[in-house]
Design a protein around this motif. Sequence first.
Motif, PDB file in Angstrom:
ATOM      1  N   GLY A   1      -4.806 -11.463   2.996  1.00 62.43           N
ATOM      2  CA  GLY A   1      -6.202 -11.609   3.402  1.00 62.43           C
ATOM      3  C   GLY A   1      -7.177 -10.688   2.703  1.00 62.43           C
ATOM      4  O   GLY A   1      -8.387 -10.948   2.708  1.00 62.43           O
ATOM      5  N   SER A   2      -6.696  -9.607   2.099  1.00 62.55           N
ATOM      6  CA  SER A   2      -7.583  -8.681   1.391  1.00 62.55           C
ATOM      7  C   SER A   2      -6.821  -8.010   0.253  1.00 62.55           C
ATOM      8  O   SER A   2      -5.576  -7.952   0.256  1.00 62.55           O
ATOM      9  N   ARG A   3      -7.561  -7.491  -0.702  1.00 61.77           N
ATOM     10  CA  ARG A   3      -6.965  -6.768  -1.828  1.00 61.77           C
ATOM     11  C   ARG A   3      -6.167  -5.570  -1.328  1.00 61.77           C
ATOM     12  O   ARG A   3      -5.041  -5.321  -1.778  1.00 61.77           O
ATOM     13  N   GLU A   4      -6.739  -4.823  -0.394  1.00 61.66           N
ATOM     14  CA  GLU A   4      -6.085  -3.625   0.117  1.00 61.66           C
ATOM     15  C   GLU A   4      -4.757  -3.947   0.804  1.00 61.66           C
ATOM     16  O   GLU A   4      -3.753  -3.245   0.620  1.00 61.66           O
ATOM     17  N   GLN A   5      -4.764  -5.019   1.583  1.00 60.98           N
ATOM     18  CA  GLN A   5      -3.537  -5.399   2.277  1.00 60.98           C
ATOM     19  C   GLN A   5      -2.497  -5.945   1.297  1.00 60.98           C
ATOM     20  O   GLN A   5      -1.292  -5.737   1.497  1.00 60.98           O
ATOM     21  N   ALA A   6      -2.932  -6.633   0.248  1.00 53.48           N
ATOM     22  CA  ALA A   6      -1.997  -7.116  -0.776  1.00 53.48           C
ATOM     23  C   ALA A   6      -1.307  -5.935  -1.459  1.00 53.48           C
ATOM     24  O   ALA A   6      -0.087  -5.953  -1.680  1.00 53.48           O
ATOM     25  N   ILE A   7      -2.063  -4.906  -1.778  1.00 56.23           N
ATOM     26  CA  ILE A   7      -1.484  -3.703  -2.380  1.00 56.23           C
ATOM     27  C   ILE A   7      -0.481  -3.069  -1.418  1.00 56.23           C
ATOM     28  O   ILE A   7       0.625  -2.676  -1.820  1.00 56.23           O
ATOM     29  N   ALA A   8      -0.842  -2.990  -0.146  1.00 54.38           N
ATOM     30  CA  ALA A   8       0.057  -2.406   0.852  1.00 54.38           C
ATOM     31  C   ALA A   8       1.349  -3.220   0.967  1.00 54.38           C
ATOM     32  O   ALA A   8       2.447  -2.645   1.060  1.00 54.38           O
ATOM     33  N   GLN A   9       1.250  -4.546   0.957  1.00 54.49           N
ATOM     34  CA  GLN A   9       2.446  -5.384   1.047  1.00 54.49           C
ATOM     35  C   GLN A   9       3.372  -5.153  -0.147  1.00 54.49           C
ATOM     36  O   GLN A   9       4.593  -5.033   0.007  1.00 54.49           O
ATOM     37  N   LEU A  10       2.798  -5.099  -1.337  1.00 54.49           N
ATOM     38  CA  LEU A  10       3.622  -4.931  -2.533  1.00 54.49           C
ATOM     39  C   LEU A  10       4.259  -3.551  -2.581  1.00 54.49           C
ATOM     40  O   LEU A  10       5.390  -3.395  -3.056  1.00 54.49           O
ATOM     41  N   ARG A  11       3.577  -2.543  -2.082  1.00 51.80           N
ATOM     42  CA  ARG A  11       4.198  -1.219  -1.971  1.00 51.80           C
ATOM     43  C   ARG A  11       5.414  -1.275  -1.039  1.00 51.80           C
ATOM     44  O   ARG A  11       6.450  -0.656  -1.308  1.00 51.80           O
ATOM     45  N   GLN A  12       5.284  -2.013   0.065  1.00 54.65           N
ATOM     46  CA  GLN A  12       6.394  -2.147   1.008  1.00 54.65           C
ATOM     47  C   GLN A  12       7.597  -2.837   0.368  1.00 54.65           C
ATOM     48  O   GLN A  12       8.748  -2.501   0.652  1.00 54.65           O
ATOM     49  N   GLN A  13       7.332  -3.833  -0.476  1.00 58.86           N
ATOM     50  CA  GLN A  13       8.399  -4.659  -1.030  1.00 58.86           C
ATOM     51  C   GLN A  13       9.034  -4.073  -2.286  1.00 58.86           C
ATOM     52  O   GLN A  13      10.147  -4.481  -2.662  1.00 58.86           O
ATOM     53  N   ALA A  14       8.362  -3.128  -2.928  1.00 59.35           N
ATOM     54  CA  ALA A  14       8.860  -2.567  -4.187  1.00 59.35           C
ATOM     55  C   ALA A  14      10.265  -1.995  -4.028  1.00 59.35           C
ATOM     56  O   ALA A  14      10.539  -1.228  -3.107  1.00 59.35           O
ATOM     57  N   GLY A  15      11.167  -2.412  -4.918  1.00 62.77           N
ATOM     58  CA  GLY A  15      12.535  -1.933  -4.909  1.00 62.77           C
ATOM     59  C   GLY A  15      13.399  -2.486  -3.794  1.00 62.77           C
ATOM     60  O   GLY A  15      14.534  -2.027  -3.606  1.00 62.77           O
ATOM     61  N   ARG A  16      12.912  -3.492  -3.089  1.00 68.68           N
ATOM     62  CA  ARG A  16      13.642  -4.021  -1.939  1.00 68.68           C
ATOM     63  C   ARG A  16      13.860  -5.532  -2.074  1.00 68.68           C
ATOM     64  O   ARG A  16      13.221  -6.202  -2.886  1.00 68.68           O
ATOM     65  N   THR A  17      14.745  -6.050  -1.242  1.00 65.96           N
ATOM     66  CA  THR A  17      15.021  -7.486  -1.207  1.00 65.96           C
ATOM     67  C   THR A  17      14.235  -8.111  -0.058  1.00 65.96           C
ATOM     68  O   THR A  17      14.310  -7.644   1.076  1.00 65.96           O
ATOM     69  N   VAL A  18      13.506  -9.150  -0.379  1.00 60.53           N
ATOM     70  CA  VAL A  18      12.680  -9.867   0.585  1.00 60.53           C
ATOM     71  C   VAL A  18      13.167 -11.311   0.646  1.00 60.53           C
ATOM     72  O   VAL A  18      13.463 -11.913  -0.390  1.00 60.53           O
ATOM     73  N   ILE A  19      13.265 -11.856   1.846  1.00 59.41           N
ATOM     74  CA  ILE A  19      13.630 -13.266   2.002  1.00 59.41           C
ATOM     75  C   ILE A  19      12.353 -14.053   2.272  1.00 59.41           C
ATOM     76  O   ILE A  19      11.698 -13.836   3.296  1.00 59.41           O
ATOM     77  N   PHE A  20      11.999 -14.919   1.353  1.00 60.94           N
ATOM     78  CA  PHE A  20      10.872 -15.813   1.579  1.00 60.94           C
ATOM     79  C   PHE A  20      11.405 -17.043   2.297  1.00 60.94           C
ATOM     80  O   PHE A  20      12.281 -17.748   1.790  1.00 60.94           O
ATOM     81  N   ARG A  21      10.900 -17.264   3.503  1.00 58.24           N
ATOM     82  CA  ARG A  21      11.376 -18.354   4.348  1.00 58.24           C
ATOM     83  C   ARG A  21      10.308 -19.445   4.397  1.00 58.24           C
ATOM     84  O   ARG A  21       9.157 -19.176   4.751  1.00 58.24           O
ATOM     85  N   THR A  22      10.700 -20.658   4.037  1.00 56.75           N
ATOM     86  CA  THR A  22       9.766 -21.780   3.996  1.00 56.75           C
ATOM     87  C   THR A  22      10.216 -22.846   4.987  1.00 56.75           C
ATOM     88  O   THR A  22      11.325 -23.378   4.874  1.00 56.75           O
ATOM     89  N   GLY A  23       9.362 -23.126   5.966  1.00 56.76           N
ATOM     90  CA  GLY A  23       9.627 -24.194   6.915  1.00 56.76           C
ATOM     91  C   GLY A  23       9.116 -25.516   6.365  1.00 56.76           C
ATOM     92  O   GLY A  23       8.083 -25.568   5.695  1.00 56.76           O
TER      93      GLY A  23
END
Length: 199
Positions: free
Chosen positions: A84-106
């Motif tokens: 929803g915002s540039r700041e939150q996008a940066i925060a999300q990518l910091r959280q995901q860096a170096g980690r495994t994320v499961i993208f779940r699509t219904g």
Amino acid sequence: MTAPLILASASPFRRELLARLRLTFSVEPADIDETAQPDEAPTDLVARLAREKAETVYTRRPGAAVIGSDQVADLDGLVLGKPGSREQAIAQLRQQAGRTVIFRTGLCLLAPDTTPQTAVINVETRFRALDDAEITRYVDLEAVTATAGSIKAEGLGISLVEHIRSDDPTALIGLPLITLCRMLRAAGYSPGADPTAIA
């Protein structure tokens, strides 16, 4: 004769993916509340939202067949939706860096005279270690505020990951075509049957 096909989504990426199947379809966004319910698991959330999107449009368009889809990023049970915002996008990518994320699509397909079909498709995505300069540059180059988990794998986002694993890789972009083709065939549609449909 098969029922008119409707994609219940405003996403241009889902529209482009569905167009690959060379079927005539229209687009009608469902505009539902996508808020998660208390303690709702990511898998349950995307399954419910895909079904609700399809049901919303199906109710308005009796006699049509409707495709609903929704996606979240699942970081160890934490749901990362659209930032929803540039700041939150940066925060999300910091959280995901170096980690495994499961993208779940219904995914849900409702069609006349057929049993409702639903599925959840998972894409395991391993992010590289990312520094702030790389994250900021990416967010400034890609419009990611309306993208689950702030990654556009069809664009520059692919440079952020080490690997992607899935049985249905287009799910990462928002519409799992292998699963959808199976659902469509079961409902009487033949992908590729309309050569005049624009891909």
